[in-house]
Scaffold this motif. Sequence first.
Motif, PDB file in Angstrom:
ATOM      1  N   ARG A 130       1.370   9.287   0.513  1.00  0.00           N
ATOM      2  CA  ARG A 130       1.489   8.516  -0.841  1.00  0.00           C
ATOM      3  C   ARG A 130       3.201   8.035  -1.206  1.00  0.00           C
ATOM      4  O   ARG A 130       3.395   8.003  -2.227  1.00  0.00           O
ATOM      5  CB  ARG A 130       1.262   9.771  -1.858  1.00  0.00           C
ATOM      6  CG  ARG A 130      -0.267   9.831  -1.860  1.00  0.00           C
ATOM      7  CD  ARG A 130      -0.746  10.427  -3.291  1.00  0.00           C
ATOM      8  NE  ARG A 130      -2.106  10.267  -3.584  1.00  0.00           N
ATOM      9  CZ  ARG A 130      -2.846  10.674  -4.383  1.00  0.00           C
ATOM     10  NH1 ARG A 130      -2.147  11.647  -5.146  1.00  0.00           N
ATOM     11  NH2 ARG A 130      -4.264  10.673  -4.632  1.00  0.00           N
TER      12      ARG A 130
ATOM     13  N   GLU B 247      -9.776  -0.157  -2.075  1.00  0.00           N
ATOM     14  CA  GLU B 247      -9.575   1.298  -2.624  1.00  0.00           C
ATOM     15  C   GLU B 247     -10.915   1.702  -3.228  1.00  0.00           C
ATOM     16  O   GLU B 247     -10.974   2.389  -4.203  1.00  0.00           O
ATOM     17  CB  GLU B 247      -8.518   1.606  -3.499  1.00  0.00           C
ATOM     18  CG  GLU B 247      -7.264   0.881  -2.917  1.00  0.00           C
ATOM     19  CD  GLU B 247      -6.838   1.673  -1.851  1.00  0.00           C
ATOM     20  OE1 GLU B 247      -7.016   3.068  -1.580  1.00  0.00           O
ATOM     21  OE2 GLU B 247      -6.167   1.104  -0.841  1.00  0.00           O
TER      22      GLU B 247
ATOM     23  N   ILE C 174      -2.912   3.087  -6.693  1.00  0.00           N
ATOM     24  CA  ILE C 174      -1.609   3.006  -5.881  1.00  0.00           C
ATOM     25  C   ILE C 174      -0.380   2.855  -6.336  1.00  0.00           C
ATOM     26  O   ILE C 174       0.683   3.729  -6.202  1.00  0.00           O
ATOM     27  CB  ILE C 174      -1.583   1.999  -4.714  1.00  0.00           C
ATOM     28  CG1 ILE C 174      -3.208   2.408  -3.796  1.00  0.00           C
ATOM     29  CG2 ILE C 174      -0.531   1.770  -3.901  1.00  0.00           C
ATOM     30  CD1 ILE C 174      -3.270   1.168  -2.699  1.00  0.00           C
TER      31      ILE C 174
ATOM     32  N   PRO D 203       0.688  -1.061  -0.122  1.00  0.00           N
ATOM     33  CA  PRO D 203       0.048   0.183  -0.067  1.00  0.00           C
ATOM     34  C   PRO D 203       0.825   1.225   0.092  1.00  0.00           C
ATOM     35  O   PRO D 203       2.072   1.302  -0.235  1.00  0.00           O
ATOM     36  CB  PRO D 203      -0.929  -0.118   1.279  1.00  0.00           C
ATOM     37  CG  PRO D 203      -0.072  -0.805   2.091  1.00  0.00           C
ATOM     38  CD  PRO D 203       1.092  -1.966   1.248  1.00  0.00           C
ATOM     39  N   LEU D 204       0.310   2.455  -0.018  1.00  0.00           N
ATOM     40  CA  LEU D 204       0.835   3.559   0.345  1.00  0.00           C
ATOM     41  C   LEU D 204       0.604   3.967   1.565  1.00  0.00           C
ATOM     42  O   LEU D 204      -0.276   3.759   2.438  1.00  0.00           O
ATOM     43  CB  LEU D 204       0.228   4.673  -0.595  1.00  0.00           C
ATOM     44  CG  LEU D 204       0.463   4.626  -2.203  1.00  0.00           C
ATOM     45  CD1 LEU D 204      -0.418   5.606  -3.026  1.00  0.00           C
ATOM     46  CD2 LEU D 204       1.896   4.541  -2.666  1.00  0.00           C
TER      47      LEU D 204
END
Length: 445
Positions: free
Chosen positions: A107, A349, A279, A102-103
């Motif tokens: 980010r 997401e 992502i 993931p981020l």
Amino acid sequence: MKHDRFQDLWDKLKNKSAQVGIIGLGYVGLPLAVTAAKKGMPVTGFDIDPSKIDALHKSDSYIEAVASEDLKSLLDAGTVAWTADFSQLSGMDVIVICVPTPLTEHRDPDLSFVTETTEVIAKHIKAGAMVVLESTTYPGTTAEVLTPILAKSGHVPGEEIFVGFSPEREDPGNKHFRTATIPKIVAGDGEAAGKLVTLFYENVVDAVVPVSTTQTAEAVKITENIFRAVNIALVNELKVIFDAMGIDVWEVIDGAGTKPFGFMPFYPGPGLGGHCIPIDPFYLTWKAREYELSTRFIELAGEINSNMPNYVVARLRETLDRELGIGLSRARVLIIGIAYKKNVSDMRESPSVRLMSLLNQAGSKVAFHDPHVPAIPKMREYPEFLGWQSLPFDDIRAEDFDAILISTDHDEVNYEALVNLGIPVIDTRNAIARRQLSEKNVTKA
């Protein structure tokens, strides 16, 4: 020594006796485990989630791409085993990592799942084994992160153990391509590893595409996802512009799609969902900073796509004001489709949840119907929605809602019945027009 370790694993892969361990039994790992087992390789699946292990021991699949019947037949045949005991990695000849990447909230790449998994592998890996990363990441991860960690095992990478990368290409809900039929990009950290990872996947999938380095393979996957993210952003921007002009972007795309060359149709939506497209492009953005380079295209695409839920809510607000004379704070809204993509239960997401959050913040009373998601599962974000249940379709009544928002266009939904309710419909997927139903109360967004 180098030849002996290489040859020993090569021989095991050739006769399909190599013990395969797959870490992470989600949308990538579980289909891979079942596919490898079906091809005759002995497989052990590892996961830290005890509920997944319990379900698999009962042959109860929690992923649409894997049939419970297949789990049962493979378990009965002794071809697969499922465990949360990572000490069993010491018996594996091939270990495949299929964990999330993931981020962070800023980010930046969050490689914690990858690094923690690799640290565990380094404690248990035996000489002569190979580790392959399938998780999408930035170019350089395998050689710069995995290989140094695995070297802590005391086994020399490239001689006593081998490291490779092969990006997952799963497409949940796609009935035309499965794990075995999707061409597989493969690469090794070094020549010997490259040959071994190629041979392993030749045992599992129909077509293998070797590339020169793990960095190249990592770049291939990121490029695939950036291509989609940028093109979806383009049509999302066109949607906003054409809507202002009174032009139907869906009709425009259908018209442009008749050109037999030079055009590839992409379609707008309420935002991006899934683990990859929203992502992965930012992994390259992060890595590019190391080279003092900017990724303006990627960042602009991310900005456009991230703003689409706000645009959809604005269109809903306009419709409610025009048709009913009420604001969002008084509105009762039913969202159709809470998964990120049609005909699947995947919630990763999902822009639908972002829409729920925006409407909730505006004071709307929100409910959802999704034939694939009976209740909202635990997610990294939006804990306030955990356990919210899908409204049964038969319980949807016109008097209970002011508007219907189609966010994910599952095929199982009766759209004609929704239109016949006679209340405003906000359609982000062109679901009504595609089915040639009445658009009298429909606003496209």
